[in-house]
Design an enzyme around this catalytic site. Structure first.
Site, short mmCIF file in Angstrom:
data_model
loop_
_atom_site.label_atom_id
_atom_site.label_comp_id
_atom_site.label_asym_id
_atom_site.label_seq_id
_atom_site.Cartn_x
_atom_site.Cartn_y
_atom_site.Cartn_z
N THR A 81 0.83 -1.20 0.00
CA THR A 81 0.00 0.00 0.00
C THR A 81 0.86 1.25 0.00
O THR A 81 1.97 1.27 0.54
CB THR A 81 -0.95 0.05 1.21
OG1 THR A 81 -0.25 0.51 2.37
CG2 THR A 81 -1.58 -1.30 1.48
N ASN A 124 3.98 -0.66 8.61
CA ASN A 124 5.20 0.11 8.43
C ASN A 124 4.96 1.60 8.24
O ASN A 124 5.86 2.41 8.48
CB ASN A 124 5.97 -0.46 7.21
CG ASN A 124 7.11 0.42 6.78
OD1 ASN A 124 8.11 0.55 7.47
ND2 ASN A 124 6.96 1.07 5.62
N SER A 162 7.76 -0.28 15.28
CA SER A 162 7.90 0.66 16.38
C SER A 162 9.22 1.40 16.18
O SER A 162 9.57 1.79 15.07
CB SER A 162 7.84 -0.07 17.72
OG SER A 162 7.96 0.81 18.80
N TYR A 207 6.56 11.99 18.39
CA TYR A 207 6.96 10.73 17.77
C TYR A 207 7.23 9.68 18.85
O TYR A 207 6.75 8.54 18.76
CB TYR A 207 8.20 10.93 16.91
CG TYR A 207 8.65 9.67 16.20
CD1 TYR A 207 8.05 9.26 15.03
CD2 TYR A 207 9.67 8.88 16.73
CE1 TYR A 207 8.44 8.10 14.38
CE2 TYR A 207 10.06 7.71 16.09
CZ TYR A 207 9.45 7.33 14.92
OH TYR A 207 9.84 6.16 14.30
N LYS A 258 5.12 6.03 19.41
CA LYS A 258 5.75 4.70 19.45
C LYS A 258 5.60 4.04 20.81
O LYS A 258 5.47 2.81 20.89
CB LYS A 258 7.22 4.81 19.04
CG LYS A 258 7.42 5.25 17.59
CD LYS A 258 6.68 4.36 16.61
CE LYS A 258 6.97 4.73 15.17
NZ LYS A 258 6.27 3.86 14.19
N THR A 290 17.47 6.30 5.99
CA THR A 290 16.31 6.43 5.11
C THR A 290 15.93 7.90 5.07
O THR A 290 16.61 8.75 5.65
CB THR A 290 15.13 5.59 5.63
OG1 THR A 290 14.69 6.15 6.88
CG2 THR A 290 15.53 4.15 5.85
#
Length: 272
Positions: free
Chosen positions: A32, A83, A134, A148, A152, A183
């Site tokens: 997705t 994810n 997580s 953030y 988590k 990333t």
């Protein structure tokens, strides 16, 4: 034996890396993304083994519809990898209501909705594996990432509870807890609050702390994730990278020391 894996946030970063690795070895993947064009290369290369679905995980109704479509298309869903998510950089005081709500909507509620949607499928099958992305920041915290961190921490509490609730149905739950990786999580995917000068020193200290050679190589995570998916008895928690475990261990040792120091006060508060 080939598995059917449903993975969100597959347009880039970990999601796309892991989706392609699964396809390369012959698994079927429901991938997705908000922008389906980001998956065109995988569709061209892997054809019928990939089902691309446009999805905003914040939309609960769309999440349930996507799970239904995936089940109808491939006949089963063996693994769900939640994810999708992003980073919000800014101090707690700087964070607007909208920013706070949107962070929780994607990182926590989107994950919750997809988890709820897939559970009836996995219960009917008598097996399944829910993998929640997580973070090491679900166990310890950094300044300038308060919302953030909170999202988590919420994922951690939800998923640990879920694991106990669904074990009897043959469903496993794993929390993947990466440290920092190179990333675009802190780049194009991230959002920033409007900076207040009062916190300039806090931001500077944060930047200094995350500089240097601490960032993991995203591609190096793929063998670990494939091993996790194939494990007969997967762990509840899995660190990715070499920074998380020693950091968490150090922080928890400090917590135990503080709890010990205050234990007499804590015990007296029980009242009997």
């Amino acid at each position: 034996m080939a598995k059917t894996v449903f993975i969100t946030g597959a347009s880039r970063g970990f999601g796309k890396l892991w989706a392609e690795a699964l396809l390369q070895r012959g698994d079927k993947v429901v991938a997705t993304a908000r922008d389906l064009s980001a998956l065109d290369d995988l569709v061209t290369k892997y054809g019928d083994n990939i089902l691309p679905l446009q999805l905003n995980v914040n939309d609960r109704e769309a999440d349930f519809a996507a799970i239904t479509k995936a089940k109808q298309h491939f006949g089963s869903i063996d693994v769900l990898i939640n994810n999708a998510g992003y980073g919000l950089f800014g101090t707690v005081e700087e964070t607007t209501e909208q920013q706070a709500r949107e962070q929780m909507e994607t990182n926590f509620f989107g994950l919750l909705w997809l988890t709820q949607a897939v559970l009836p499928v996995m219960r009917e099958q008598g097996h399944g594996h829910i993998i929640q992305l997580s973070s090491v920041l679900g166990l310890v915290t950094l300044p300038v990432l308060g919302l953030y961190n909170a999202s988590k921490f919420a994922v951690e509490g939800l998923s640990e509870t879920l694991a106990a609730e669904v074990k009897g149905f043959g469903i496993n739950v794993t929390l993947i807890e990466p440290n920092g990786f190179a990333t675009d999580w802190s780049g194009a995917s991230a959002l920033q609050t409007e900076a207040m000068p009062a916190y300039d020193a806090v931001r500077a200290a944060f930047q200094e702390g995350v500089s240097g050679d601490i960032w993991g190589v995203p591609e190096a995570t793929t063998p670990a994730v494939l091993q996790l998916i194939d494990a007969e008895n997967p762990p509840l928690r899995l660190f990715l990278g070499n920074q998380g475990y020693p950091w968490v261990k150090q922080v928890y040792q400090g917590r135990y020391a503080e709890w010990d120091n205050w234990n007499e006060v804590s015990t007296a508060a029980h009242g009997k």
